[in-house]
Design a protein around this motif. Structure first.
Motif, PDB file in Angstrom:
ATOM      1  N   ALA A 138       0.857  -1.056   0.107  1.00  0.00           N
ATOM      2  CA  ALA A 138      -0.157  -0.083  -0.142  1.00  0.00           C
ATOM      3  C   ALA A 138       0.811   1.253   0.029  1.00  0.00           C
ATOM      4  N   GLU A 139       0.459   2.127  -0.656  1.00  0.00           N
ATOM      5  CA  GLU A 139       1.165   3.551  -0.917  1.00  0.00           C
ATOM      6  C   GLU A 139       0.263   4.679  -0.717  1.00  0.00           C
ATOM      7  N   LEU A 140       0.510   5.486   0.623  1.00  0.00           N
ATOM      8  CA  LEU A 140      -0.435   6.321   0.914  1.00  0.00           C
ATOM      9  C   LEU A 140       0.273   7.813   0.682  1.00  0.00           C
ATOM     10  N   ARG A 141      -0.430   8.688   0.174  1.00  0.00           N
ATOM     11  CA  ARG A 141       0.174  10.115  -0.164  1.00  0.00           C
ATOM     12  C   ARG A 141      -0.838  11.157   0.610  1.00  0.00           C
ATOM     13  N   LEU A 142      -0.207  11.705   1.656  1.00  0.00           N
ATOM     14  CA  LEU A 142      -0.777  12.529   2.668  1.00  0.00           C
ATOM     15  C   LEU A 142      -0.276  14.067   2.538  1.00  0.00           C
ATOM     16  N   PRO A 143      -1.331  14.930   3.307  1.00  0.00           N
ATOM     17  CA  PRO A 143      -0.751  16.559   3.105  1.00  0.00           C
ATOM     18  C   PRO A 143       0.253  16.428   4.268  1.00  0.00           C
ATOM     19  N   HIS A 144       1.159  17.572   4.099  1.00  0.00           N
ATOM     20  CA  HIS A 144       2.173  17.638   5.386  1.00  0.00           C
ATOM     21  C   HIS A 144       1.405  17.980   6.538  1.00  0.00           C
ATOM     22  N   ALA A 145       1.888  17.737   7.522  1.00  0.00           N
ATOM     23  CA  ALA A 145       1.365  17.879   9.020  1.00  0.00           C
ATOM     24  C   ALA A 145       1.477  19.491   8.909  1.00  0.00           C
ATOM     25  N   VAL A 146       0.628  20.150   9.835  1.00  0.00           N
ATOM     26  CA  VAL A 146       0.761  21.631  10.319  1.00  0.00           C
ATOM     27  C   VAL A 146       0.295  21.620  11.691  1.00  0.00           C
ATOM     28  N   LEU A 147       0.773  22.775  12.104  1.00  0.00           N
ATOM     29  CA  LEU A 147       0.866  23.219  13.591  1.00  0.00           C
ATOM     30  C   LEU A 147      -0.642  23.935  13.817  1.00  0.00           C
ATOM     31  N   GLY A 148      -1.219  23.598  15.044  1.00  0.00           N
ATOM     32  CA  GLY A 148      -2.598  23.994  15.390  1.00  0.00           C
ATOM     33  C   GLY A 148      -2.180  25.710  16.104  1.00  0.00           C
ATOM     34  N   LYS A 149      -3.259  26.306  16.554  1.00  0.00           N
ATOM     35  CA  LYS A 149      -2.815  27.652  17.216  1.00  0.00           C
ATOM     36  C   LYS A 149      -2.279  27.266  18.393  1.00  0.00           C
ATOM     37  N   PRO A 150      -1.338  27.945  19.083  1.00  0.00           N
ATOM     38  CA  PRO A 150      -0.955  27.960  20.530  1.00  0.00           C
ATOM     39  C   PRO A 150      -2.275  28.207  21.463  1.00  0.00           C
ATOM     40  N   ALA A 151      -2.265  27.237  22.568  1.00  0.00           N
ATOM     41  CA  ALA A 151      -3.339  27.588  23.711  1.00  0.00           C
ATOM     42  C   ALA A 151      -2.715  27.665  24.700  1.00  0.00           C
ATOM     43  N   LEU A 152      -2.949  29.118  25.221  1.00  0.00           N
ATOM     44  CA  LEU A 152      -2.290  29.238  26.773  1.00  0.00           C
ATOM     45  C   LEU A 152      -2.989  28.587  27.825  1.00  0.00           C
ATOM     46  N   ASP A 153      -2.382  28.273  28.710  1.00  0.00           N
ATOM     47  CA  ASP A 153      -2.625  27.416  29.906  1.00  0.00           C
ATOM     48  C   ASP A 153      -2.828  28.430  30.976  1.00  0.00           C
ATOM     49  N   PRO A 154      -4.004  28.856  31.401  1.00  0.00           N
ATOM     50  CA  PRO A 154      -4.098  29.977  32.407  1.00  0.00           C
ATOM     51  C   PRO A 154      -3.385  29.325  33.753  1.00  0.00           C
ATOM     52  N   ASP A 155      -3.565  28.177  34.252  1.00  0.00           N
ATOM     53  CA  ASP A 155      -3.074  27.778  35.455  1.00  0.00           C
ATOM     54  C   ASP A 155      -1.452  27.786  35.430  1.00  0.00           C
ATOM     55  N   ARG A 156      -0.827  28.129  34.325  1.00  0.00           N
ATOM     56  CA  ARG A 156       0.485  28.060  34.469  1.00  0.00           C
ATOM     57  C   ARG A 156       0.990  29.392  34.032  1.00  0.00           C
ATOM     58  N   SER A 157       0.038  30.187  33.231  1.00  0.00           N
ATOM     59  CA  SER A 157       0.600  31.575  33.066  1.00  0.00           C
ATOM     60  C   SER A 157       0.308  32.637  33.998  1.00  0.00           C
ATOM     61  N   TYR A 158       1.267  33.486  34.263  1.00  0.00           N
ATOM     62  CA  TYR A 158       0.829  34.595  35.343  1.00  0.00           C
ATOM     63  C   TYR A 158       1.868  35.841  35.180  1.00  0.00           C
ATOM     64  N   ALA A 159       1.470  36.962  35.796  1.00  0.00           N
ATOM     65  CA  ALA A 159       2.156  38.014  35.605  1.00  0.00           C
ATOM     66  C   ALA A 159       3.097  38.193  36.741  1.00  0.00           C
ATOM     67  N   VAL A 160       4.585  38.208  36.500  1.00  0.00           N
ATOM     68  CA  VAL A 160       5.439  38.389  37.553  1.00  0.00           C
ATOM     69  C   VAL A 160       5.623  39.932  38.003  1.00  0.00           C
ATOM     70  N   SER A 161       5.415  40.955  37.455  1.00  0.00           N
ATOM     71  CA  SER A 161       5.317  42.307  37.869  1.00  0.00           C
ATOM     72  C   SER A 161       4.681  43.268  36.895  1.00  0.00           C
ATOM     73  N   LYS A 162       4.068  44.421  37.410  1.00  0.00           N
ATOM     74  CA  LYS A 162       3.557  45.363  36.605  1.00  0.00           C
ATOM     75  C   LYS A 162       4.046  46.572  37.157  1.00  0.00           C
ATOM     76  N   GLN A 163       4.404  47.330  36.120  1.00  0.00           N
ATOM     77  CA  GLN A 163       4.712  48.696  36.571  1.00  0.00           C
ATOM     78  C   GLN A 163       3.733  49.891  35.819  1.00  0.00           C
ATOM     79  N   ARG A 164       3.451  50.811  36.301  1.00  0.00           N
ATOM     80  CA  ARG A 164       2.305  51.684  35.532  1.00  0.00           C
ATOM     81  C   ARG A 164       2.438  53.205  36.173  1.00  0.00           C
ATOM     82  N   GLY A 165       2.390  54.073  35.040  1.00  0.00           N
ATOM     83  CA  GLY A 165       2.559  55.517  35.510  1.00  0.00           C
ATOM     84  C   GLY A 165       1.453  55.866  36.075  1.00  0.00           C
TER      85      GLY A 165
END
Length: 237
Positions: A138-165
């Motif tokens: 059997a011979e299979l011809r497939l399209p190239h693999a592609v990347l999905g959209k990045p999915a941010l994890d809110p449980d592992r993402s956080y702000a270290v510091s915020k400086q505002r005027g």
């Protein structure tokens, strides 16, 4: 001969009685302030004692409505690889000719998320699968693999510091402005997507897809299985 005494005017100087009343009023005010402060401190400390935390504890109520299904999409993807990424975003916004203490912001943010790589089997064209008459090769011809959209994890993402005027702080005080959070999230997702393209994740997905298809077809009796991928650069969905 009679003598007349000069008329005496009432004195305006505070007497001992007035001083005493004034001291008592100040004493009551100080006692009330001390009592309010004591209650505030007691409320914060009681949460540390077992069994008394519910007296002054904070309660959270979820009054959100039910989730509404908007659409359903049939998928024909085979997700063959997934990568975990982390990036430190340093986003600074300045205003010309205005000091940062007056107008400006700088956010240090740690963004963590995943990117998946998949092969869309639904894009296999006619003639993409060729089988010999004996059903041994059997011979299979497939399209190239592609990347999905990045999915941010809110449980592992956080702000270290915020400086505002000063002006930025006043603006945040009088109105809700989630623009800064959206900006760092988008920037983190873009950096994670760029890193995924350079990581070889799509190539690994193609190798995993090849191994999966070969194992499946060989278990069905095929002796030789060849998997080829179409030409073109690997892209992101």
């Amino acid at each position: 001969m009679t003598s007349t005494d000069p008329a005496t005017e009432p004195s305006t100087k505070p007497g001992p009685a007035d001083d005493g009343r004034r001291r008592r009023r100040w004493g009551r005010a100080a006692a009330a302030a001390a009592a309010a402060l004591a209650l505030l401190l007691l409320g914060t400390r009681l949460s540390l004692l077992p069994g008394l935390g519910d007296v002054f504890g904070e309660e959270t109520h979820d009054r959100s409505g039910p989730a509404v299904l908007k659409s359903i999409q049939d998928m024909s993807r085979y997700e063959a690889a997934s990568g975990n990424f982390q990036v430190v975003v340093d986003l600074e916004k300045d205003t010309k000719y205005v000091p940062d203490v007056i107008r400006g912001s700088r956010t240090l943010y740690v963004g963590a998320g995943t990117v998946s790589a998949y092969v869309d089997l639904g894009r296999v064209t006619n003639g993409g699968v060729v089988v010999n008459e004996d059903r041994t090769t059997a011979e299979l011809r497939l399209p190239h693999a592609v990347l999905g959209k990045p999915a941010l994890d809110p449980d592992r993402s956080y702000a270290v510091s915020k400086q505002r005027g000063l002006l930025d702080r006043l603006g945040d005080f009088f109105s809700d402005n989630p623009g800064s959070e959206q900006a760092v999230n988008k920037l983190a997702a873009r950096h994670i997507g760029d890193a995924a393209e350079e990581s070889g994740l799509a190539q690994r997905a193609e190798r995993n897809t090849t191994a999966m298809l070969k194992g499946l077809l060989e278990s069905l009796g095929f002796e030789r299985v060849t998997v080829r991928y179409g030409t073109g650069a690997t892209g992101r969905s």
